[in-house]
Design a protein around this motif. Structure first.
Motif, PDB file in Angstrom:
ATOM      1  N   PHE A 180       0.791  -1.228   0.000  1.00 21.85           N
ATOM      2  CA  PHE A 180       0.000   0.000   0.000  1.00 21.85           C
ATOM      3  C   PHE A 180       0.825   1.282   0.000  1.00 21.85           C
ATOM      4  CE2 PHE A 180      -3.226  -2.987   1.455  1.00 21.85           C
ATOM      5  CZ  PHE A 180      -4.334  -2.556   0.730  1.00 21.85           C
ATOM      6  N   ARG A 187       2.402  -0.568  -7.419  1.00 21.63           N
ATOM      7  CA  ARG A 187       1.401  -0.773  -8.474  1.00 21.63           C
ATOM      8  C   ARG A 187       2.047  -1.197  -9.786  1.00 21.63           C
ATOM      9  NH1 ARG A 187      -3.727   1.356  -7.187  1.00 21.63           N
ATOM     10  NH2 ARG A 187      -3.742   2.431  -5.179  1.00 21.63           N
ATOM     11  N   TRP A 199      -2.763  -5.360  -9.045  1.00 21.15           N
ATOM     12  CA  TRP A 199      -2.577  -4.764  -7.718  1.00 21.15           C
ATOM     13  C   TRP A 199      -3.843  -4.842  -6.875  1.00 21.15           C
ATOM     14  CZ3 TRP A 199      -4.794  -0.978  -4.772  1.00 21.15           C
ATOM     15  CH2 TRP A 199      -4.074  -0.588  -3.630  1.00 21.15           C
ATOM     16  N   GLU A 200      -4.993  -4.607  -7.435  1.00 20.70           N
ATOM     17  CA  GLU A 200      -6.248  -4.613  -6.677  1.00 20.70           C
ATOM     18  C   GLU A 200      -6.473  -5.968  -6.012  1.00 20.70           C
ATOM     19  OE1 GLU A 200      -9.986  -2.735  -5.454  1.00 20.70           O
ATOM     20  OE2 GLU A 200      -8.170  -1.935  -6.385  1.00 20.70           O
ATOM     21  N   ALA A 218      -3.870  -6.396  -3.222  1.00 22.28           N
ATOM     22  CA  ALA A 218      -4.214  -5.529  -2.100  1.00 22.28           C
ATOM     23  C   ALA A 218      -5.388  -6.092  -1.303  1.00 22.28           C
ATOM     24  CB  ALA A 218      -4.534  -4.128  -2.603  1.00 22.28           C
ATOM     25  N   ARG A 219      -6.397  -6.592  -1.994  1.00 23.32           N
ATOM     26  CA  ARG A 219      -7.570  -7.140  -1.290  1.00 23.32           C
ATOM     27  C   ARG A 219      -7.171  -8.372  -0.477  1.00 23.32           C
ATOM     28  NH1 ARG A 219     -10.918  -6.494  -4.889  1.00 23.32           N
ATOM     29  NH2 ARG A 219     -12.293  -4.930  -3.929  1.00 23.32           N
ATOM     30  N   SER A 225      -3.544   5.691   3.201  1.00 25.76           N
ATOM     31  CA  SER A 225      -3.992   5.042   1.966  1.00 25.76           C
ATOM     32  C   SER A 225      -5.517   5.026   1.877  1.00 25.76           C
ATOM     33  CB  SER A 225      -3.461   3.606   1.885  1.00 25.76           C
ATOM     34  OG  SER A 225      -4.022   2.926   0.780  1.00 25.76           O
ATOM     35  N   GLU A 226      -6.051   5.764   0.920  1.00 29.86           N
ATOM     36  CA  GLU A 226      -7.491   5.733   0.679  1.00 29.86           C
ATOM     37  C   GLU A 226      -7.931   4.357   0.198  1.00 29.86           C
ATOM     38  OE1 GLU A 226     -10.815   7.983  -2.172  1.00 29.86           O
ATOM     39  OE2 GLU A 226      -8.750   8.718  -2.065  1.00 29.86           O
ATOM     40  N   ASP A 227      -7.075   3.694  -0.599  1.00 28.79           N
ATOM     41  CA  ASP A 227      -7.415   2.354  -1.077  1.00 28.79           C
ATOM     42  C   ASP A 227      -7.516   1.378   0.084  1.00 28.79           C
ATOM     43  OD1 ASP A 227      -7.622   2.566  -3.963  1.00 28.79           O
ATOM     44  OD2 ASP A 227      -5.497   3.071  -3.921  1.00 28.79           O
ATOM     45  N   ARG A 243     -10.822   1.871   1.779  1.00 34.79           N
ATOM     46  CA  ARG A 243     -11.922   1.339   0.960  1.00 34.79           C
ATOM     47  C   ARG A 243     -12.010  -0.178   1.083  1.00 34.79           C
ATOM     48  NH1 ARG A 243     -11.357  -0.775  -4.030  1.00 34.79           N
ATOM     49  NH2 ARG A 243      -9.310   0.203  -4.303  1.00 34.79           N
ATOM     50  N   LEU A 244     -10.884  -0.856   0.983  1.00 35.40           N
ATOM     51  CA  LEU A 244     -10.884  -2.316   1.048  1.00 35.40           C
ATOM     52  C   LEU A 244     -11.174  -2.818   2.459  1.00 35.40           C
ATOM     53  CD1 LEU A 244      -7.836  -3.027  -1.279  1.00 35.40           C
ATOM     54  CD2 LEU A 244     -10.259  -3.332  -1.813  1.00 35.40           C
TER      55      LEU A 244
END
Length: 292
Positions: free
Chosen positions: A163, A169, A175-176, A179-180, A210-212, A215-216
């Motif tokens: 992250f 990335r 990456w998604e 990351a999940r 990290s906004e990501d 979110r996750l």
């Protein structure tokens, strides 16, 4: 960490994914303000009173039995990993942890495991501990994912690297997905080690920076991930397709050996061999320079 809020959010997220008509439950009358099962419908499925389930979801129920946990888990259609996480959260509110004091064991990697790591040759591998800390890595893993030994202790961590590290990335084309999976593993550790200050510090840093991650994390994903396929776009080795396996180490229940193997005869396997040869030559040249 606010485990009352964590428990409430987890149960609400699991109610939201179910519909009463799919479970053979008579929907309660009245306007439905949220998607999924209402508390009354889940209480009926689980065979508990509405008042008791409300107190359970709010973290106010005392002495929650395994029978109740099982009944609610069946009502929510939880899988084994989700059921274990649910139980860990409930126990964390009252006892710290199910069978420990809520903190990980010491994190030293025994000599035999280090020898195994270095003997894997063309297979990148590392040992992870609680909170996804990288405790040891062989040369090929350090060449692919970064020289963990040269990093500050807080950054020798898979989640931090995914992250917050520059270039993450670019390294992971998917990456998604990576990351999940990383967030899912951290959430499991939160239930296992509710009193671990270092884990809470890591979660706080990731949430702020990290906004990501935020979110996750809000998805409340919970599942055991022991294997998978990772694609890498490495600046030296090129495009790689690697099969990840996670092996729990007997005698060290908080540690796992993670290997990344390429299909024999594939371009990825050939690239790993070339990278391994380059590392060996570099190490030999350094050794000669020291002794010259």
């Amino acid at each position: 960490m606010d485990f009352r809020a964590e428990l409430a959010s987890f149960l609400k997220s699991r109610r939201a994914r179910l519909r009463p008509e799919d479970l053979g439950v008579r929907p309660f009358s009245g306007r439905r303000r949220v998607p999924g099962l209402r508390r009354e419908e889940l209480a009926e499925l689980a065979g508990v009173s509405m008042d008791y389930y409300t107190r359970l979801e709010q973290g106010r129920a005392q002495n929650v039995s395994d029978a109740v946990l099982d009944a609610v888990s069946r009502g929510l259609r939880l899988d084994d990993a989700e059921r274990a996480h649910f139980g860990n959260l409930v126990r964390a509110l009252h006892h710290g942890s199910a069978d420990r004091d809520g903190t990980p064991r010491p994190e030293s990697v025994r000599d035999g495991v280090r020898i195994l790591l270095d003997s894997l040759g063309d297979v990148p591998a590392y040992v992870i501990g609680p909170r996804l800390d990288v405790l040891a890595a062989n040369p090929l893993a350090r060449a692919l994912f970064g020289d963990f030994d040269a990093l500050p202790a807080a950054r020798r961590n898979v989640a931090w690297q995914v992250f917050l590290a520059p270039g993450a990335r670019e390294l992971y084309p998917d990456w998604e997905e990576v990351a999940r999976d990383t967030v899912v593993a951290l959430r499991l550790d939160l239930g296992r080690y509710p009193c671990d200050d270092r884990l809470c510090t890591l979660l706080g840093e990731l949430s702020v920076r990290s906004e990501d991650f935020r979110r996750l994390w809000a998805e409340h994903g919970v599942r055991e991930i022991a294997q998978g396929t990772w694609r890498l776009a490495h600046p030296e080795a090129g495009a790689l397709l690697l099969h990840r396996e996670t092996l729990h180490l007997a005698g060290s229940p908080d540690q796992s050996l993670v290997t990344f193997a390429a299909q024999p005869g594939s371009e990825s396997a050939a690239a790993l061999v070339l990278l391994s040869i380059a590392l060996t030559r570099s190490s030999s040249s350094a050794g000669r320079a020291i002794h010259s």
